[in-house]
Enzyme design. Sequence first.
Site, PDB file in Angstrom:
ATOM      1  N   ASN A 121      -9.030   1.737   9.633  1.00  0.00           N
ATOM      2  CA  ASN A 121      -8.409   1.281  10.704  1.00  0.00           C
ATOM      3  C   ASN A 121      -8.754   2.128  12.172  1.00  0.00           C
ATOM      4  OD1 ASN A 121      -6.698   0.603  12.962  1.00  0.00           O
ATOM      5  ND2 ASN A 121      -4.762   0.758  11.887  1.00  0.00           N
ATOM      6  N   THR A 122      -8.687   3.118  12.065  1.00  0.00           N
ATOM      7  CA  THR A 122      -9.234   4.081  13.180  1.00  0.00           C
ATOM      8  C   THR A 122     -10.708   3.918  13.348  1.00  0.00           C
ATOM      9  OG1 THR A 122      -7.551   5.876  12.573  1.00  0.00           O
ATOM     10  CG2 THR A 122      -9.271   6.536  14.322  1.00  0.00           C
ATOM     11  N   GLY A 135      -8.467   8.881   9.536  1.00  0.00           N
ATOM     12  CA  GLY A 135      -8.782   9.138  11.111  1.00  0.00           C
ATOM     13  C   GLY A 135      -9.563  10.076  11.575  1.00  0.00           C
ATOM     14  N   LYS A 189       0.862  -1.202   0.027  1.00  0.00           N
ATOM     15  CA  LYS A 189      -0.001   0.141   0.034  1.00  0.00           C
ATOM     16  C   LYS A 189       0.955   1.183   0.030  1.00  0.00           C
ATOM     17  CE  LYS A 189      -2.850   2.809   2.934  1.00  0.00           C
ATOM     18  NZ  LYS A 189      -3.613   3.023   4.080  1.00  0.00           N
ATOM     19  N   ALA A 209      -9.438   5.061   4.081  1.00  0.00           N
ATOM     20  CA  ALA A 209      -9.438   6.227   4.973  1.00  0.00           C
ATOM     21  C   ALA A 209     -10.590   7.234   5.100  1.00  0.00           C
ATOM     22  CB  ALA A 209      -8.367   7.276   4.711  1.00  0.00           C
ATOM     23  N   GLY A 210     -10.999   7.515   6.210  1.00  0.00           N
ATOM     24  CA  GLY A 210     -12.008   8.629   6.424  1.00  0.00           C
ATOM     25  C   GLY A 210     -13.245   8.073   6.878  1.00  0.00           C
TER      26      GLY A 210
END
Lengths: 261, 70
Positions: free
Chosen positions: A209-210, A161, A100, A187-188
């Site tokens: 992830n977050t 995040g 990635k 992301a996001g």
Amino acid sequence: MTDGPLKIGDVELGSRLIVGTGKYKDLDQTRSALEASGSSMVTVAVRRLDLEAKGGDSLIGYLKDKGYTLLPNTAGCYNVDDAVRTCRLARELGMSGLVKVEVLGDDKTLFPDVVQTLEAARILVDEGFTVLPYTTDDPITAKKLEDIGCAAVMPLAAPIGSGLGIRNPYNIEIIREAISVPVIVDAGVGTASDAAEAMELGCDGVLMNTAIAGADEPVRMARAMKLAVEAGREAYLAGRIPRRLYATASSPLQGVIGSRQ
Amino acid sequence: MTPAMRVEVNGEAQEIPDGATVADLLAHLGVSDGPVAVERNAIIVPRAQHGSTELAEGDSLEVVQFVGGG
């Protein structure tokens, strides 16, 4: 419409949800969340060995034992050289060319530097890597990344995040229409409906992830994300009804008793 | 005493014996069989060459591993 597994390069994935392995409270929570997510591919980072703390990271041994496909990232890289070096080290560590690629442009937004991302991707594709670039939601850049030979394109929904969800669904839809390699929203994502929306737009997968690790109950959120990705995918394949301004009745119009006066 | 040379490992100065190889360095660090990758002066030293690659005074080495990340 039948649905096969998500195929990225030569890799076939049983789940369309790809999750990160950072930010969890401890190893137990990481394991439980990954299991609940149903993911088969997880991201990892490449970092200097801590010379004081001997031995390898126990998480990585666990991931390998469980048969997860590892997707090394170049998180924290702000230029082409660092990103390329990190990928080469990742290949040496993992004996697989899956990477990635993220080249960040700014530490406040963590937005990708697309010029350097394109350059890094070009070098890595030439070196035989299977490149999954993290990019903006710009369809032109996405197309260029595909043309270079990237195995997938991973536009952001919103800053890493941030949990803001898909800020520009129309761009994501255009990207989906414009390119033929898998599109993975990366992301996001903040909550399950964001993941479902990404899939309803026709994306092939979602990476997060977050949203999971930062939830009050990460394991429960991991399960929610699994269900959301599956639900969104099914809804996309099922084909939604068009949006209409006015109502269309669901019950027969004939045989109604009474009068409308 | 074996003459020592200075190298930099992950940004920290280390003293290792003259003629030490990458494998010797990893043993010195206690990670000989660990899942690590090594870069010497920004060039990867493949695992198969750890035993045959001798280090030189002033070498800069990166020893990395996978960790959890998003």
